[in-house]
Motif scaffolding. Structure first.
Motif, short mmCIF file in Angstrom:
data_model
loop_
_atom_site.label_atom_id
_atom_site.label_comp_id
_atom_site.label_asym_id
_atom_site.label_seq_id
_atom_site.Cartn_x
_atom_site.Cartn_y
_atom_site.Cartn_z
N THR A 1 58.97 43.54 16.99
CA THR A 1 60.04 43.25 17.95
C THR A 1 59.50 43.21 19.37
N MET A 2 60.27 42.61 20.23
CA MET A 2 59.87 42.54 21.63
C MET A 2 60.24 43.84 22.34
N GLY A 3 59.32 44.29 23.19
CA GLY A 3 59.60 45.47 23.99
C GLY A 3 59.71 45.09 25.46
N LEU A 4 59.80 46.09 26.31
CA LEU A 4 60.02 45.84 27.73
C LEU A 4 58.94 44.96 28.34
N LEU A 5 57.69 45.23 27.99
CA LEU A 5 56.59 44.46 28.58
C LEU A 5 56.60 43.03 28.08
N ASP A 6 56.98 42.81 26.84
CA ASP A 6 57.10 41.46 26.32
C ASP A 6 58.18 40.71 27.06
N ILE A 7 59.30 41.40 27.29
CA ILE A 7 60.41 40.78 28.01
C ILE A 7 59.94 40.36 29.41
N VAL A 8 59.30 41.29 30.11
CA VAL A 8 58.86 41.01 31.48
C VAL A 8 57.84 39.86 31.51
N MET A 9 56.82 39.98 30.66
CA MET A 9 55.76 38.97 30.61
C MET A 9 56.27 37.64 30.06
#
Lengths: 224, 228
Positions: free
Chosen positions: B157-165
């Motif tokens: 799953t996507m996490g915070l850093l994936d969302i930001v990046m």
């Protein structure tokens, strides 16, 4: 089980308000640590290794792992030593978000606006710098309201974020030629209340020492 | 008719990556929300009421209470709706590193795109080189801090850093086209692979603006629109 002091190391620079935040948080939690002073003209190899990206203090080294950026470090301390005393951050998610918001606001405004007041070089800009700085303090005073602390009844995260800058108030006032108490009396009362706490009193240098540092800094960096 | 207090409302702007971060997080968590598009040159009274300090988007309204600043909103979402997928890791040290790289993106990388867009000649070239260096630092840092978790694809799953990046880089092709640069590319292989994988996530496509719209927006930032 006694904690090994060497497990917790703080890389610091004594006049830094950001470093003071970490000291207060560690003191609040009763965590033993070793404090190492950095020289900004000759940064240690440990600092460059632990914070190669920004090369700034404070850096908390816990079990050989670095944590950078003061408010990040304060949250980390609060999470790791959560069993010790009350939390610095509130438990309610909404109140936490508000605490982080104000921590972020303080980060974005107080240091940079304050520096223009004590280290401003251009006379014409001085009045504007003072106005902006006082405006920022007024916004913070409004957030404080009539509460004893930003955290409410308990000293907390936002108090930790802001109180170190009060060791610089004497410098702002003397070099900036302004009276902070005149504009934000409630904030000044809050400062005195915070200084009654051991964690704060032990972590903040005497304002006159800060003033001495500021004078040396100005001389070194070619101030009129 | 007044909004129900428990309703979640997002005030945002379609071209703001900060807004898209929040929209994406809400969708990842399966949280229904109402979206209000703000005209940033004519901000609504509600926006100014809910974010008087910064007067910016995004603002999340939950139970009638506003939360501002995208990273703070993401953490709020993760804490209130603390079911899977979790946006932040459980371990305090890992959380500190996620926050570090999210802040690095916001403090260094996000502002660095403006000089590339707006400057010319040697100054532009310097800005491009600075950005490439930051991407390299980001790639090395994330590889070091999250060695087994670098690419949040293959079912992860996507996490915070994936969302930001992911949000920041989603329309990299539009940015390259308008600025005649190649910021995201095989030079930083891990990031390149990661960004391309995230582009394929259905929620990303659902949330982020399309290529042509972004190209038009970026072009308008370079050349002001003539008075009509």
């Amino acid at each position: 089980m006694a904690e090994d002091k060497n497990n917790v190391v703080l890389l610091d620079f004594w006049p830094s308000s950001y470093g003071m935040r970490v000291k207060i948080a560690l003191q609040e939690k009763g965590v033993s640590y070793e404090c190492r002073q950095e020289d900004f003209d000759a940064k240690s190899s440990l600092l460059l290794e632990m914070n190669p990206i920004h090369k700034t203090i404070p850096v908390l080294i816990h079990n050989d792992k670095p944590i950078c950026e003061s408010l990040n470090i304060v949250e980390y301390i609060d999470e790791v030593w959560s069993h010790k005393t009350t939390s610095l951050l509130p438990s309610d998610p909404y109140k936490r978000s508000q605490a982080r918001f104000w921590g972020n606001y303080i980060d974005k405004n107080v240091y940079s606006k304050g520096k223009k007041v004590w280290n401003g070089k251009v006379m014409e800009e001085k009045e504007e710098s003072q106005k902006q700085f006082i405006e920022c303090l007024k916004i913070l005073e409004e957030e404080l309201g009539d509460k004893p602390y930003f955290g409410g009844d308990e000293f907390g995260y936002v108090d930790v974020a802001l109180v170190p800058f009060t060791s610089w108030f004497y410098t702002y006032e003397t070099l900036g030629n302004l009276s902070i108490e005149e504009f934000v009396p409630k904030l000044v009362s809050w400062t005195k209340r915070c200084m009654e706490k051991e964690s704060v009193a032990k972590s903040l240098p005497h304002p006159h020492k800060i003033y001495g540092f500021a004078l040396e800094y100005r001389e070194k960096h070619g101030h009129d | 008719m007044e909004d129900k207090p428990s309703e979640v409302v997002l005030f945002g702007s379609w071209y703001s990556p900060y807004t898209s971060r929040v929209a994406l997080a809400l969708k990842l968590k399966g949280i229904p929300f109402k979206y209000v598009e703000e005209n940033l040159s004519n901000k609504s009274e509600l926006l100014l009421k809910y974010n008087p300090t910064h007067k910016k988007v995004p603002v999340l309204l939950h139970n009638g209470m506003p939360i501002c600043e995208s990273l703070i909103i993401l953490e709020y979402i993760d804490e209130v709706w603390n079911h899977a997928p979790k946006l932040l890791p459980e371990d305090p040290y890992q959380r500190a590193r996620v926050r570090f790289w999210a802040n690095y993106t916001d403090q260094k990388i996000m502002p660095a795109s403006y000089p590339i867009l707006l400057l010319k000649g040697e100054e532009k070239q310097k800005a491009i080189e600075d950005m490439e260096e930051m991407q390299r630092v980001l790639e090395e840092g994330i590889k070091q801090d999250f060695p087994e978790q670098f690419s949040f694809f293959n079912g992860n799953t996507m996490g915070l850093l994936d969302i930001v990046m992911g949000v920041n880089s989603y329309n990299y092709k539009a940015f390259h086209e308008v600025t005649n640069s190649e910021i995201i590319g095989p030079k930083n292989p891990k990031i390149f692979m990661w960004v391309n994988a995230m582009k394929e996530h259905p929620l990303m496509k659902d949330t982020l603006p399309p290529h042509d719209k972004v190209v038009a927006m970026l072009k308008s930032m370079i050349a002001p629109t003539p008075d009509v």
